[in-house]
Design a protein around this motif. Structure first.
Motif, PDB file in Angstrom:
ATOM      1  N   ARG A  35       0.840  -1.202   0.000  1.00 40.82           N
ATOM      2  CA  ARG A  35       0.000   0.000   0.000  1.00 40.82           C
ATOM      3  C   ARG A  35       0.871   1.248   0.000  1.00 40.82           C
ATOM      4  NH1 ARG A  35      -1.345   3.416   3.647  1.00 40.82           N
ATOM      5  NH2 ARG A  35      -0.773   2.109   5.422  1.00 40.82           N
ATOM      6  N   ASN A  36       1.918   1.246   0.802  1.00 34.74           N
ATOM      7  CA  ASN A  36       2.829   2.398   0.848  1.00 34.74           C
ATOM      8  C   ASN A  36       3.572   2.579  -0.467  1.00 34.74           C
ATOM      9  OD1 ASN A  36       2.258   3.361   3.465  1.00 34.74           O
ATOM     10  ND2 ASN A  36       3.476   1.711   4.333  1.00 34.74           N
ATOM     11  N   GLN A  37       3.955   1.472  -1.098  1.00 34.44           N
ATOM     12  CA  GLN A  37       4.635   1.566  -2.396  1.00 34.44           C
ATOM     13  C   GLN A  37       3.722   2.139  -3.466  1.00 34.44           C
ATOM     14  OE1 GLN A  37       5.982  -2.459  -2.876  1.00 34.44           O
ATOM     15  NE2 GLN A  37       7.960  -2.026  -1.963  1.00 34.44           N
ATOM     16  N   THR A  38       2.447   1.841  -3.375  1.00 30.17           N
ATOM     17  CA  THR A  38       1.492   2.365  -4.351  1.00 30.17           C
ATOM     18  C   THR A  38       0.991   3.752  -3.958  1.00 30.17           C
ATOM     19  OG1 THR A  38      -0.338   1.201  -3.269  1.00 30.17           O
ATOM     20  CG2 THR A  38       0.732   0.091  -5.127  1.00 30.17           C
ATOM     21  N   GLU A  39       1.499   4.254  -2.818  1.00 37.45           N
ATOM     22  CA  GLU A  39       1.188   5.596  -2.328  1.00 37.45           C
ATOM     23  C   GLU A  39      -0.307   5.818  -2.097  1.00 37.45           C
ATOM     24  OE1 GLU A  39       3.169   8.335  -4.963  1.00 37.45           O
ATOM     25  OE2 GLU A  39       5.143   7.690  -4.262  1.00 37.45           O
ATOM     26  N   LEU A  40      -0.954   4.768  -1.577  1.00 36.81           N
ATOM     27  CA  LEU A  40      -2.368   4.882  -1.215  1.00 36.81           C
ATOM     28  C   LEU A  40      -2.490   5.044   0.297  1.00 36.81           C
ATOM     29  CD1 LEU A  40      -3.866   1.942  -3.316  1.00 36.81           C
ATOM     30  CD2 LEU A  40      -4.294   4.379  -3.695  1.00 36.81           C
TER      31      LEU A  40
ATOM     32  N   ARG B  85      -7.546   4.896   3.750  1.00 37.02           N
ATOM     33  CA  ARG B  85      -8.899   5.237   3.261  1.00 37.02           C
ATOM     34  C   ARG B  85      -9.024   5.076   1.747  1.00 37.02           C
ATOM     35  NH1 ARG B  85     -12.575   7.443   6.815  1.00 37.02           N
ATOM     36  NH2 ARG B  85     -11.693   8.162   8.774  1.00 37.02           N
ATOM     37  N   GLU B  86      -8.001   5.493   1.014  1.00 39.18           N
ATOM     38  CA  GLU B  86      -8.038   5.354  -0.447  1.00 39.18           C
ATOM     39  C   GLU B  86      -8.100   3.885  -0.851  1.00 39.18           C
ATOM     40  OE1 GLU B  86      -5.560   9.300  -1.933  1.00 39.18           O
ATOM     41  OE2 GLU B  86      -4.449   7.552  -1.186  1.00 39.18           O
ATOM     42  N   LEU B  87      -7.291   3.067  -0.196  1.00 37.64           N
ATOM     43  CA  LEU B  87      -7.311   1.637  -0.493  1.00 37.64           C
ATOM     44  C   LEU B  87      -8.679   1.050  -0.145  1.00 37.64           C
ATOM     45  CD1 LEU B  87      -6.071  -1.015  -1.354  1.00 37.64           C
ATOM     46  CD2 LEU B  87      -5.056  -1.210   0.943  1.00 37.64           C
ATOM     47  N   ALA B  88      -9.203   1.422   1.000  1.00 37.09           N
ATOM     48  CA  ALA B  88     -10.513   0.917   1.419  1.00 37.09           C
ATOM     49  C   ALA B  88     -11.591   1.282   0.401  1.00 37.09           C
ATOM     50  CB  ALA B  88     -10.872   1.475   2.799  1.00 37.09           C
ATOM     51  N   ASN B  89     -11.571   2.511  -0.081  1.00 38.10           N
ATOM     52  CA  ASN B  89     -12.551   2.935  -1.082  1.00 38.10           C
ATOM     53  C   ASN B  89     -12.400   2.168  -2.392  1.00 38.10           C
ATOM     54  OD1 ASN B  89     -13.767   4.809   0.618  1.00 38.10           O
ATOM     55  ND2 ASN B  89     -12.447   6.480  -0.061  1.00 38.10           N
ATOM     56  N   LYS B  90     -11.156   1.916  -2.793  1.00 35.13           N
ATOM     57  CA  LYS B  90     -10.912   1.207  -4.053  1.00 35.13           C
ATOM     58  C   LYS B  90     -11.375  -0.250  -4.006  1.00 35.13           C
ATOM     59  CE  LYS B  90      -7.401   1.829  -6.756  1.00 35.13           C
ATOM     60  NZ  LYS B  90      -6.068   1.960  -7.356  1.00 35.13           N
ATOM     61  N   CYS B  91     -11.263  -0.873  -2.842  1.00 33.58           N
ATOM     62  CA  CYS B  91     -11.594  -2.298  -2.779  1.00 33.58           C
ATOM     63  C   CYS B  91     -12.928  -2.577  -2.086  1.00 33.58           C
ATOM     64  CB  CYS B  91     -10.477  -3.087  -2.118  1.00 33.58           C
ATOM     65  SG  CYS B  91     -10.196  -2.724  -0.385  1.00 33.58           S
ATOM     66  N   GLY B  92     -13.578  -1.543  -1.576  1.00 33.34           N
ATOM     67  CA  GLY B  92     -14.885  -1.734  -0.957  1.00 33.34           C
ATOM     68  C   GLY B  92     -14.838  -2.413   0.402  1.00 33.34           C
TER      69      GLY B  92
END
Length: 141
Positions: free
Chosen positions: A15-20, A23-30
Motif C-alpha cells: 500500500r505504501n509503495q502504491t502511495e495509497l 482510506r483510499e485503499l478501502a474505497n478502491k476495494c470496498g
C-alpha cells in the motif's frame, strides 16, 4: 511473527509503495477502512475474497503475500530506472515466473529467459550479482 502479521506487513508495504492511504485503499476495494488497518496490524482474520480485492485494488495479485527472497528482490527493484528495474518489471508480468514458488525454479526461469533473449543477459548477470553475489555465465550453461 504470525501468518496474519506477515500478510499484514506485506499489505502495508505494498500500500505504501502504491502511495495509497488506508482510506483510499478501502474505497478502491470496498472494504471498511478500519478493517484495512486491522489487516495491516495482523489483527484481522482476512478472507481470501477480501485479500484478493485488496490486492486487485493495489494493482497486484494475491500471490504477493507469498514471496521467496528472490521474488521479493525482484518486487523491491521493479521501479529502478535501469536495466535491473526493467528486467524486474518484466518478470512481474511473466505469468510463468509468477506461478513458480520455489526459488530454484524462479532462478531457472530467469536464466532460461536469458537464453531466449540474448539482449537481457547482462541484466540477468547483474541481477544475480546484486541479489546474492552469484556469478551467472551464459557460456557455461
Amino acid at each position: 511473527m504470525t501468518e496474519r502479521e506477515r500478510i499484514g506487513k506485506l499489505v502495508s508495504e505494498r500500500r505504501n509503495q502504491t502511495e495509497l492511504s488506508i482510506r483510499e485503499l478501502a474505497n478502491k476495494c470496498g472494504v471498511n477502512y478500519s478493517n484495512i488497518g486491522k489487516i495491516e496490524r495482523g489483527a484481522y482474520n482476512v478472507s481470501i475474497d477480501i485479500l484478493s480485492r485488496v490486492a486487485n485494488a493495489m494493482g497486484c495479485e494475491i500471490a504477493f503475500v507469498d514471496r521467496s527472497p528472490l521474488r521479493q528482490f525482484v518486487f523491491d527493484n521493479q521501479y529502478r530506472d535501469d536495466l535491473i528495474g526493467d528486467l524486474c518489471s518484466d518478470l512481474l508480468r511473466d505469468e510463468e515466473f509468477l506461478e513458480l514458488t520455489e526459488e530454484s525454479e524462479q532462478k531457472e526461469r530467469i536464466i532460461s529467459l536469458g537464453f531466449w533473449h540474448l539482449h537481457i543477459q547482462g541484466a540477468i548477470i547483474q541481477l544475480f550479482r546484486e541479489y546474492n553475489g552469484e556469478e551467472i555465465d551464459f557460456d557455461e550453461e
